[in-house]
Design a protein around this motif. Sequence first.
Motif, PDB file in Angstrom:
ATOM      1  N   SER A 108      39.590  -3.837  48.292  1.00  0.00           N
ATOM      2  CA  SER A 108      39.912  -2.446  47.975  1.00  0.00           C
ATOM      3  C   SER A 108      40.221  -2.258  46.497  1.00  0.00           C
ATOM      4  O   SER A 108      39.788  -1.277  45.880  1.00  0.00           O
ATOM      5  CB  SER A 108      41.087  -1.962  48.832  1.00  0.00           C
ATOM      6  N   GLN A 109      40.977  -3.195  45.912  1.00  0.00           N
ATOM      7  CA  GLN A 109      41.311  -3.066  44.495  1.00  0.00           C
ATOM      8  C   GLN A 109      40.094  -3.293  43.613  1.00  0.00           C
ATOM      9  O   GLN A 109      39.954  -2.664  42.563  1.00  0.00           O
ATOM     10  CB  GLN A 109      42.426  -4.041  44.128  1.00  0.00           C
ATOM     11  N   PHE A 110      39.202  -4.187  44.049  1.00  0.00           N
ATOM     12  CA  PHE A 110      37.981  -4.409  43.294  1.00  0.00           C
ATOM     13  C   PHE A 110      37.084  -3.173  43.362  1.00  0.00           C
ATOM     14  O   PHE A 110      36.432  -2.817  42.387  1.00  0.00           O
ATOM     15  CB  PHE A 110      37.231  -5.622  43.839  1.00  0.00           C
ATOM     16  N   ALA A 111      37.063  -2.527  44.528  1.00  0.00           N
ATOM     17  CA  ALA A 111      36.266  -1.307  44.676  1.00  0.00           C
ATOM     18  C   ALA A 111      36.817  -0.208  43.778  1.00  0.00           C
ATOM     19  O   ALA A 111      36.065   0.553  43.163  1.00  0.00           O
ATOM     20  CB  ALA A 111      36.270  -0.851  46.139  1.00  0.00           C
ATOM     21  N   ALA A 112      38.163  -0.123  43.695  1.00  0.00           N
ATOM     22  CA  ALA A 112      38.784   0.870  42.820  1.00  0.00           C
ATOM     23  C   ALA A 112      38.445   0.587  41.365  1.00  0.00           C
ATOM     24  O   ALA A 112      38.158   1.501  40.581  1.00  0.00           O
ATOM     25  CB  ALA A 112      40.301   0.875  43.024  1.00  0.00           C
ATOM     26  N   ALA A 113      38.465  -0.698  40.992  1.00  0.00           N
ATOM     27  CA  ALA A 113      38.112  -1.072  39.620  1.00  0.00           C
ATOM     28  C   ALA A 113      36.650  -0.758  39.338  1.00  0.00           C
ATOM     29  O   ALA A 113      36.297  -0.311  38.238  1.00  0.00           O
ATOM     30  CB  ALA A 113      38.386  -2.555  39.403  1.00  0.00           C
ATOM     31  N   GLN A 114      35.794  -0.976  40.346  1.00  0.00           N
ATOM     32  CA  GLN A 114      34.376  -0.675  40.192  1.00  0.00           C
ATOM     33  C   GLN A 114      34.172   0.825  39.961  1.00  0.00           C
ATOM     34  O   GLN A 114      33.369   1.227  39.113  1.00  0.00           O
ATOM     35  CB  GLN A 114      33.604  -1.138  41.423  1.00  0.00           C
ATOM     36  N   THR A 115      34.912   1.639  40.714  1.00  0.00           N
ATOM     37  CA  THR A 115      34.821   3.089  40.552  1.00  0.00           C
ATOM     38  C   THR A 115      35.277   3.503  39.161  1.00  0.00           C
ATOM     39  O   THR A 115      34.671   4.359  38.512  1.00  0.00           O
ATOM     40  CB  THR A 115      35.671   3.791  41.617  1.00  0.00           C
ATOM     41  N   LEU A 116      36.383   2.878  38.695  1.00  0.00           N
ATOM     42  CA  LEU A 116      36.898   3.185  37.365  1.00  0.00           C
ATOM     43  C   LEU A 116      35.889   2.804  36.289  1.00  0.00           C
ATOM     44  O   LEU A 116      35.634   3.575  35.354  1.00  0.00           O
ATOM     45  CB  LEU A 116      38.221   2.442  37.139  1.00  0.00           C
ATOM     46  N   LEU A 117      35.301   1.613  36.415  1.00  0.00           N
ATOM     47  CA  LEU A 117      34.314   1.174  35.434  1.00  0.00           C
ATOM     48  C   LEU A 117      33.071   2.056  35.462  1.00  0.00           C
ATOM     49  O   LEU A 117      32.472   2.341  34.423  1.00  0.00           O
ATOM     50  CB  LEU A 117      33.926  -0.281  35.699  1.00  0.00           C
ATOM     51  N   GLN A 118      32.690   2.490  36.656  1.00  0.00           N
ATOM     52  CA  GLN A 118      31.536   3.369  36.785  1.00  0.00           C
ATOM     53  C   GLN A 118      31.783   4.681  36.052  1.00  0.00           C
ATOM     54  O   GLN A 118      30.915   5.192  35.333  1.00  0.00           O
ATOM     55  CB  GLN A 118      31.231   3.629  38.265  1.00  0.00           C
TER      56      GLN A 118
END
Length: 204
Positions: A108-118
């Motif tokens: 979940s935290q990696f997905a949030a980071a991915q969204t932020l980077l996107q």
Amino acid sequence: MARVPEGWDSTLLNTLLAFEAILHPFMEVIVHDWRKQEVVFVQGNLTNRKIGDPSFMDETDLSFTSEAIIGPYRKTNPDGRQIKSISVVARDWEGAPQFLICLNLDVSQFAAAQTLLQAFTSIPSGFETNPLADDWVESLHEYIGAWRIRNGAPSGALSVEARRALVAELNEQNAFARPNAVPAVAIAVGVSRATLYADLKALG
């Protein structure tokens, strides 16, 4: 110290402990005794499972596969977190399931980071290309970038041989027919104009 399931050796136990330790606090390892249908080993805490808890897999049929590894697959935690899981089926000598070893990874935290980077790296619609630069400069940069990747030199200074090979290819493509092409290429490859003119002269 986690309790060792009956019939296990210390090497297997330590391997599971190492998996959880290196990915802590994102990893959880759970082992189910398939015959007893209960949890017999837990390391980490993502799903709040405890040793002795029911496995809730009494209606699960593993006859659909003879593979030892199932997954990765995605699960949803009760708190809403997304879990990436993979399971290993440990069978007895007759091929019947004995243990199910589940490795759960909180993504979940990696997905949030991915969204932020996107969001950080995305370009608003209509500005995919630089409106302040001539298209030929961008095309030149793309060509040189592709050449670097194709020839195993993705970054850093080019050797003399590699640079001259690039200059020769650009010359064959008539890249230097455009005014200001020499300074543009010189900047792109990180050399002086004089050096680039010398490379062109060497082509004959």
